[in-house]
Design a protein around this motif. Sequence first.
Motif, mmCIF file in Angstrom:
data_model
loop_
_atom_site.group_PDB
_atom_site.id
_atom_site.type_symbol
_atom_site.label_atom_id
_atom_site.label_comp_id
_atom_site.label_asym_id
_atom_site.label_seq_id
_atom_site.Cartn_x
_atom_site.Cartn_y
_atom_site.Cartn_z
ATOM 1 N N PHE A 1 -43.286 43.016 24.988
ATOM 2 C CA PHE A 1 -44.725 43.196 24.764
ATOM 3 C C PHE A 1 -45.603 42.224 25.558
ATOM 4 C CE2 PHE A 1 -42.878 43.590 20.261
ATOM 5 C CZ PHE A 1 -42.256 44.782 20.551
ATOM 6 N N ASN A 2 -45.310 40.900 25.456
ATOM 7 C CA ASN A 2 -46.072 39.874 26.185
ATOM 8 C C ASN A 2 -47.565 39.895 25.870
ATOM 9 O OD1 ASN A 2 -43.626 39.291 27.306
ATOM 10 N ND2 ASN A 2 -44.220 39.577 29.436
ATOM 11 N N LEU A 3 -47.922 40.203 24.631
ATOM 12 C CA LEU A 3 -49.319 40.105 24.211
ATOM 13 C C LEU A 3 -49.669 38.646 23.922
ATOM 14 C CD1 LEU A 3 -49.453 43.113 21.700
ATOM 15 C CD2 LEU A 3 -50.292 43.083 24.061
ATOM 16 N N PHE A 4 -50.943 38.301 24.125
ATOM 17 C CA PHE A 4 -51.382 36.954 23.782
ATOM 18 C C PHE A 4 -51.531 36.862 22.263
ATOM 19 C CE2 PHE A 4 -53.063 37.395 28.155
ATOM 20 C CZ PHE A 4 -52.391 36.322 28.736
ATOM 21 N N PRO A 5 -50.769 35.985 21.596
ATOM 22 C CA PRO A 5 -50.749 35.970 20.126
ATOM 23 C C PRO A 5 -52.063 35.524 19.501
ATOM 24 C CG PRO A 5 -49.507 34.112 21.012
ATOM 25 C CD PRO A 5 -49.835 35.002 22.174
ATOM 26 N N HIS A 6 -52.885 34.761 20.246
ATOM 27 C CA HIS A 6 -54.134 34.229 19.692
ATOM 28 C C HIS A 6 -55.313 35.167 19.925
ATOM 29 C CE1 HIS A 6 -54.143 33.189 23.923
ATOM 30 N NE2 HIS A 6 -55.443 32.968 23.860
ATOM 31 N N MET A 7 -55.040 36.353 20.488
ATOM 32 C CA MET A 7 -56.105 37.298 20.788
ATOM 33 C C MET A 7 -55.858 38.614 20.054
ATOM 34 S SD MET A 7 -56.389 36.641 24.903
ATOM 35 C CE MET A 7 -57.918 37.563 25.099
ATOM 36 N N THR A 8 -56.943 39.262 19.625
ATOM 37 C CA THR A 8 -56.814 40.555 18.961
ATOM 38 C C THR A 8 -56.328 41.612 19.949
ATOM 39 O OG1 THR A 8 -59.077 41.234 19.471
ATOM 40 C CG2 THR A 8 -58.725 39.972 17.429
ATOM 41 N N ALA A 9 -55.949 42.754 19.414
ATOM 42 C CA ALA A 9 -55.535 43.863 20.275
ATOM 43 C C ALA A 9 -56.637 44.214 21.264
ATOM 44 C CB ALA A 9 -55.181 45.085 19.423
ATOM 45 N N LEU A 10 -57.880 44.252 20.787
ATOM 46 C CA LEU A 10 -59.006 44.577 21.663
ATOM 47 C C LEU A 10 -59.163 43.537 22.764
ATOM 48 C CD1 LEU A 10 -61.452 46.418 22.230
ATOM 49 C CD2 LEU A 10 -62.789 44.925 20.726
ATOM 50 N N ASP A 11 -59.096 42.259 22.402
ATOM 51 C CA ASP A 11 -59.271 41.206 23.401
ATOM 52 C C ASP A 11 -58.118 41.165 24.396
ATOM 53 O OD1 ASP A 11 -61.698 40.445 22.359
ATOM 54 O OD2 ASP A 11 -60.864 38.854 21.095
ATOM 55 N N GLN B 1 -49.871 40.734 13.214
ATOM 56 C CA GLN B 1 -50.231 41.647 12.128
ATOM 57 C C GLN B 1 -49.819 43.089 12.420
ATOM 58 O OE1 GLN B 1 -54.443 40.427 12.379
ATOM 59 N NE2 GLN B 1 -54.300 39.826 10.231
ATOM 60 N N LEU B 2 -49.204 43.308 13.580
ATOM 61 C CA LEU B 2 -48.826 44.650 14.006
ATOM 62 C C LEU B 2 -47.309 44.816 13.984
ATOM 63 C CD1 LEU B 2 -51.164 44.903 17.129
ATOM 64 C CD2 LEU B 2 -51.575 45.902 14.866
ATOM 65 N N SER B 3 -46.857 46.036 13.778
ATOM 66 C CA SER B 3 -45.429 46.324 13.896
ATOM 67 C C SER B 3 -45.029 46.268 15.369
ATOM 68 C CB SER B 3 -45.122 47.716 13.342
ATOM 69 O OG SER B 3 -45.671 48.724 14.204
ATOM 70 N N GLY B 4 -43.734 46.265 15.615
ATOM 71 C CA GLY B 4 -43.264 46.250 16.996
ATOM 72 C C GLY B 4 -43.752 47.458 17.784
ATOM 73 N N GLY B 5 -43.696 48.629 17.154
ATOM 74 C CA GLY B 5 -44.153 49.832 17.829
ATOM 75 C C GLY B 5 -45.636 49.785 18.137
ATOM 76 N N GLN B 6 -46.416 49.226 17.213
ATOM 77 C CA GLN B 6 -47.850 49.096 17.444
ATOM 78 C C GLN B 6 -48.135 48.093 18.559
ATOM 79 O OE1 GLN B 6 -48.945 48.044 13.452
ATOM 80 N NE2 GLN B 6 -49.376 50.152 12.837
ATOM 81 N N GLN B 7 -47.391 46.989 18.582
ATOM 82 C CA GLN B 7 -47.575 46.000 19.646
ATOM 83 C C GLN B 7 -47.271 46.604 21.010
ATOM 84 O OE1 GLN B 7 -46.193 41.849 19.064
ATOM 85 N NE2 GLN B 7 -45.520 42.541 17.032
ATOM 86 N N GLN B 8 -46.216 47.404 21.079
ATOM 87 C CA GLN B 8 -45.866 47.982 22.379
ATOM 88 C C GLN B 8 -46.922 48.987 22.820
ATOM 89 O OE1 GLN B 8 -44.734 47.330 25.122
ATOM 90 N NE2 GLN B 8 -42.511 47.569 24.949
ATOM 91 N N ARG B 9 -47.488 49.722 21.871
ATOM 92 C CA ARG B 9 -48.546 50.670 22.232
ATOM 93 C C ARG B 9 -49.818 49.935 22.672
ATOM 94 N NH1 ARG B 9 -49.232 54.786 17.587
ATOM 95 N NH2 ARG B 9 -48.159 53.247 16.298
ATOM 96 N N VAL B 10 -50.096 48.787 22.072
ATOM 97 C CA VAL B 10 -51.216 47.967 22.547
ATOM 98 C C VAL B 10 -50.929 47.487 23.976
ATOM 99 C CG1 VAL B 10 -52.477 45.794 22.231
ATOM 100 C CG2 VAL B 10 -51.988 47.253 20.255
ATOM 101 N N ALA B 11 -49.684 47.094 24.232
ATOM 102 C CA ALA B 11 -49.315 46.652 25.579
ATOM 103 C C ALA B 11 -49.499 47.776 26.601
ATOM 104 C CB ALA B 11 -47.868 46.151 25.588
ATOM 105 N N ILE B 12 -49.178 48.998 26.207
ATOM 106 C CA ILE B 12 -49.385 50.149 27.090
ATOM 107 C C ILE B 12 -50.883 50.364 27.316
ATOM 108 C CG2 ILE B 12 -49.123 52.654 27.301
ATOM 109 C CD1 ILE B 12 -46.473 52.308 25.680
#
Length: 251
Positions: free
Chosen positions: A95-105, A145-156
Amino acid sequence: MDTKTSAEYVIDIKGLCKSYGEFDVLRSISLSVKRGEKIVLCGPSGSGKSTLIRCINRLEPHDAGEIIVDGIELTDDVKKVQMVRTDVGMVFQHFNLFPHMTALDNCTLAPMRVRGMKRKDAEAKAMAMLERVRVSAHCAKYPAQLSGGQQQRVAIARALCMSPTIMLLDEPTSALDPEMVREVLDTLTLLADDGMTMLCVTHEMGFAKAVADRVLFLDQGEILEDNNPAEFFAAPRTDRAQKFLSQMIHK
């Protein structure tokens, strides 16, 4: 530059080689990808699949050969590398999302910093992409706060916010629990149906059968098979591919 690259082919690779010390990861790989093609790369661990797609946006520098992406040859020229990365989306296994930022950010950061979009426009684009991958309701949540599947969809969605011409996906479902795999594969199927050029490293053979225009089978740094899914799964040409598919079926 080969004239075929600028129009029909969005990726053209010739004689690509990559080594780590004495270990040859990629051995003289040649590959051309048409605009809108969906290509699945499969093969055993260590066969060079992930390294190949990482070379396409210079996350891994190649040792020899030529890579041309949308008319730009990838070299040590930093400006050319940045031009390619701007138009090539990458989705990672973890995923590599920034943990301190919301999905939108997470989704607005690159469009504002790289493309110079105003926040209002970047947020509108981000919400549209989060909606496209069916997680807009979670836009204010943090990755934890997101499931793994939700995190990956945010990454997409984050990758889509840059309006890429090509999407590279490196085993996008391998870090997910089995029940979350389907939601991500469904999202990728929607992108494929929209005509996105995609190269996806995956062991999800059902996805390959349903979505891919071509299946590449790699082993020991070489492309042993490059065929349409129907022929690859019905009658693989090499013993190595036959053994691989047999193992996948009996997992």
